[in-house]
Scaffold this motif. Structure first.
Motif, PDB file in Angstrom:
ATOM      1  N   MET A 169      20.591 -48.805  -6.743  1.00  9.16           N
ATOM      2  CA  MET A 169      20.899 -48.913  -8.182  1.00  9.16           C
ATOM      3  C   MET A 169      20.052 -50.030  -8.807  1.00  9.16           C
ATOM      4  N   SER A 170      19.447 -49.745  -9.969  1.00  9.86           N
ATOM      5  CA  SER A 170      18.612 -50.779 -10.597  1.00  9.86           C
ATOM      6  C   SER A 170      19.507 -51.895 -11.165  1.00  9.86           C
ATOM      7  N   GLU A 171      18.895 -53.088 -11.423  1.00 11.84           N
ATOM      8  CA  GLU A 171      19.658 -54.244 -11.934  1.00 11.84           C
ATOM      9  C   GLU A 171      20.329 -53.915 -13.269  1.00 11.84           C
ATOM     10  N   ALA A 172      19.551 -53.202 -14.169  1.00 13.48           N
ATOM     11  CA  ALA A 172      20.069 -52.878 -15.495  1.00 13.48           C
ATOM     12  C   ALA A 172      21.305 -51.983 -15.394  1.00 13.48           C
ATOM     13  N   LYS A 173      21.222 -50.989 -14.462  1.00 15.11           N
ATOM     14  CA  LYS A 173      22.330 -50.047 -14.286  1.00 15.11           C
ATOM     15  C   LYS A 173      23.572 -50.788 -13.767  1.00 15.11           C
ATOM     16  N   LYS A 174      23.291 -51.725 -12.800  1.00 12.74           N
ATOM     17  CA  LYS A 174      24.373 -52.492 -12.181  1.00 12.74           C
ATOM     18  C   LYS A 174      25.130 -53.278 -13.243  1.00 12.74           C
ATOM     19  N   SER A 175      24.335 -53.965 -14.139  1.00 14.24           N
ATOM     20  CA  SER A 175      24.989 -54.827 -15.116  1.00 14.24           C
ATOM     21  C   SER A 175      25.720 -53.999 -16.176  1.00 14.24           C
ATOM     22  N   SER A 176      25.194 -52.794 -16.518  1.00 14.57           N
ATOM     23  CA  SER A 176      25.913 -51.985 -17.507  1.00 14.57           C
ATOM     24  C   SER A 176      27.203 -51.447 -16.889  1.00 14.57           C
ATOM     25  N   TRP A 177      27.158 -51.171 -15.585  1.00 13.18           N
ATOM     26  CA  TRP A 177      28.356 -50.705 -14.874  1.00 13.18           C
ATOM     27  C   TRP A 177      29.424 -51.816 -14.862  1.00 13.18           C
ATOM     28  N   LYS A 178      28.947 -53.086 -14.618  1.00 11.91           N
ATOM     29  CA  LYS A 178      29.861 -54.241 -14.620  1.00 11.91           C
ATOM     30  C   LYS A 178      30.486 -54.426 -15.992  1.00 11.91           C
ATOM     31  N   THR A 179      29.638 -54.342 -17.054  1.00  9.14           N
ATOM     32  CA  THR A 179      30.130 -54.523 -18.425  1.00  9.14           C
ATOM     33  C   THR A 179      31.173 -53.459 -18.748  1.00  9.14           C
ATOM     34  N   ALA A 180      30.883 -52.232 -18.333  1.00  7.11           N
ATOM     35  CA  ALA A 180      31.820 -51.142 -18.621  1.00  7.11           C
ATOM     36  C   ALA A 180      33.167 -51.409 -17.945  1.00  7.11           C
ATOM     37  N   CYS A 181      33.088 -51.874 -16.681  1.00  9.79           N
ATOM     38  CA  CYS A 181      34.318 -52.190 -15.922  1.00  9.79           C
ATOM     39  C   CYS A 181      35.109 -53.290 -16.627  1.00  9.79           C
ATOM     40  N   TYR A 182      34.363 -54.338 -17.033  1.00  7.71           N
ATOM     41  CA  TYR A 182      34.999 -55.483 -17.682  1.00  7.71           C
ATOM     42  C   TYR A 182      35.687 -55.024 -18.972  1.00  7.71           C
ATOM     43  N   GLN A 183      34.945 -54.204 -19.748  1.00  3.10           N
ATOM     44  CA  GLN A 183      35.497 -53.737 -21.034  1.00  3.10           C
ATOM     45  C   GLN A 183      36.748 -52.899 -20.822  1.00  3.10           C
TER      46      GLN A 183
END
Ligand code: HEM
Length: 364
Positions: free
Chosen positions: A1-15
């Motif tokens: 998984m690319s870094e950008a995808k990872k961080s958007s996945w984290k943000t989505a989880c957090y939200q």
């Protein structure tokens, strides 16, 4: 998984969580909370250490419960836990060491709160709920000790229950109620088991929640030396993440202490209890009952019959009542006459507790 995808996945989880649990609100709240910082700050950790040790007790207690069988097989099940079940010895040793460390930590916490005069307004109920927690912790210890059902556990409980028995009027009733008859028997073990795993936790847990809620509500008290300083000169650190990180470091150190003690000195299992045998010599209670045990012994030797024991108990109860009343006596926020008297009383209580405990061990 690319870094950008990872961080958007984290943000989505957090939200997703934030929308449901208000994580941002909790975080803002934890960041706003501060803890005073001064040369006595070290003592603020002891409440948290007591809490951690209680959590260790719950976890190891549940693990022991998987294999412990109250009733006629109690001793055999402890033998299996100690010698046959993988790491059973470690869990049992951790439970036993952590119980002792918890009572020690609670005592350190209580005396440090006393010296800091943290019992003063508005923290009276924090003091009283804490005192109830200490007494319940000691009852946890007393009820847990018998469950092993070996010789020492049996006779220590027998001797321990003779103390309330000597109380006038209600003494025999109380002792018989705890024992389930005139003698320590398997019925006693069943009752102590119910006390240890249901009754005491059911009383302890809401009092602990109340205690922690009060601490959260009133914040940490500062010692008189800090209180005397002007407000602008007092320092503090944010609870989150600064104090929490230090708290967690203390918990890690505590866990290491338990691991070292439990693996270097695992708890032993003596021969099974035999009520027909005479009590082994030098039978004595756990260290945290040693002080009261010794006071009763001294009074017992001074006054014949049960008079001495009753007098000793009255004295101890009186001391405990005075201890509980400290917040109502030492009410000034400055170094007044009562504040000084309270400090002498705390010093005296600590001195009596330590000397009678040492005396108790020397007199065995
Ligand atoms: C299992 C027993 C106990 C647990 C888990 C516990 C836990 C805590 C914690 C986490 C704090 C906040 C941190 C700190 O100031 O240390 C605290 C504060 C406090 N506790 Fe306890 N405690 C227990 C027993 C006691 C006892 C026996 C007393 C006294 C009789 C007591 C009196 C207080 C007071 C007065 C405070 C406020 C201290 C301040 O404002 O600085 N606690 N407790």
């Amino acid at each position: 998984m690319s870094e950008a995808k990872k961080s958007s996945w984290k943000t989505a989880c957090y939200q997703w969580l934030d929308e449901r649990l208000d994580l941002a609100g909790w975080l803002a709240f934890a960041k706003k909370k501060t803890v005073p910082e001064h040369k006595h700050s070290f003592w603020y950790y002891w409440g948290g250490i007591s809490l951690f040790l209680f959590l260790v007790q719950c976890l190891t207690g549940v693990l022991l419960l998987v294999y412990f069988r109250p009733g006629p097989e109690a001793y055999e099940s402890v033998r299996q836990i100690t010698y046959e079940i993988h790491f059973g010895w470690l869990i049992r040793a951790a439970h036993s060491w952590s119980a002792n460390l918890m009572i020690f930590a609670v005592m350190v916490h209580m005396f440090s709160a006393a010296f800091m005069k943290a019992y003063r307004k508005p923290r009276e109920f924090t003091w009283w709920s804490g005192l109830a927690l200490l007494l319940l912790s000691m009852l946890f210890g007393f009820s847990g000790y018998l469950l092993v059902w070996d010789e020492t556990a049996y006779f220590a409980t027998k001797v321990g229950l003779e103390i309330p028995h000597s109380l006038p009027w209600i003494g025999p009733f109380l002792a018989d109620l705890a024992r389930g008859g005139p003698d320590v028997s398997p019925t006693t073990l069943q009752r102590f088991f119910a006390l240890h795993v249901v009754v005491i936790p059911a009383i302890f847990t809401p009092i602990l929640v109340f205690h922690l809620w009060l601490v959260q509500k009133h914040g940490n008290a500062v010692p008189p030396s800090e209180e005397a300083k002007p407000k602008e000169q007092r320092k503090s650190i944010p609870f989150f993440p600064n104090f929490l990180m230090k708290d967690l470091a203390m918990w890690l150190i505590t866990l290491n202490v338990i691991a070292i003690l439990a693996s270097m000195w695992p708890v032993q299992l003596g021969p099974a209890a035999d009520p027909l045998k005479p009590a082994p010599v030098g039978i004595h209670p756990e260290w945290y009952y040693m002080s009261s045990f010794q006071v009763l012994k001294i009074f017992g030797a001074l006054f014949p019959g049960t008079t001495g024991e009753v007098l000793g108990m009255i004295l101890f109860t009186l001391g405990l009542v005075l201890w509980a009343l400290l917040p109502l006596y030492d009410t000034s926020s400055q170094f007044g006459k009562r504040a000084k008297q309270a400090t002498y009383f705390i010093l005296f209580a600590l001195f009596v507790l330590v000397t009678t405990t040492i005396w108790g061990y020397l007199a065995l």
